[in-house]
Design an enzyme around this catalytic site. Sequence first.
Site, short mmCIF file in Angstrom:
data_model
loop_
_atom_site.label_atom_id
_atom_site.label_comp_id
_atom_site.label_asym_id
_atom_site.label_seq_id
_atom_site.Cartn_x
_atom_site.Cartn_y
_atom_site.Cartn_z
N CYS A 137 0.84 -1.21 0.00
CA CYS A 137 0.00 0.00 0.00
C CYS A 137 0.87 1.26 0.00
O CYS A 137 1.61 1.51 0.95
CB CYS A 137 -0.91 -0.06 1.23
SG CYS A 137 -1.73 1.47 1.65
N CYS A 182 0.19 3.70 2.86
CA CYS A 182 0.69 3.08 4.10
C CYS A 182 2.19 3.31 4.22
O CYS A 182 2.68 3.67 5.29
CB CYS A 182 0.40 1.58 4.12
SG CYS A 182 -1.33 1.13 4.04
#
Length: 105
Positions: free
Chosen positions: A30, A33
């Site tokens: 991600c 992230c």
Amino acid sequence: MEYQFTKDNFKSEVIDSKQPVLVDFYADWCGPCRAMMPVVEQLADEYDGRLKVGKVNSDEQPELASAFKVMSIPSFFIIKDGKVVDQLIGGMPKDMLKQHIDAQL
């Protein structure tokens, strides 16, 4: 210090924690992230002794992600006295995350 939370240590490290806990649900693939990782590490250092900061890899801990109904990552939960007191979703400026944390300390 930044913790790694799993289904095996979640109750003892998060639910039963005497300190409020910031839990970051993330995945290695991600992008947002990954962008938040240095922010979370800085927060772990800045709030050391007042807030426990840790991560849950949503891919490796699907039971925890499901239990918290995580639909988007990164998802941040502030847990105090075993209960979710705040939740934020997505990448954000460090100051915004700090405002939410400070409101719970």
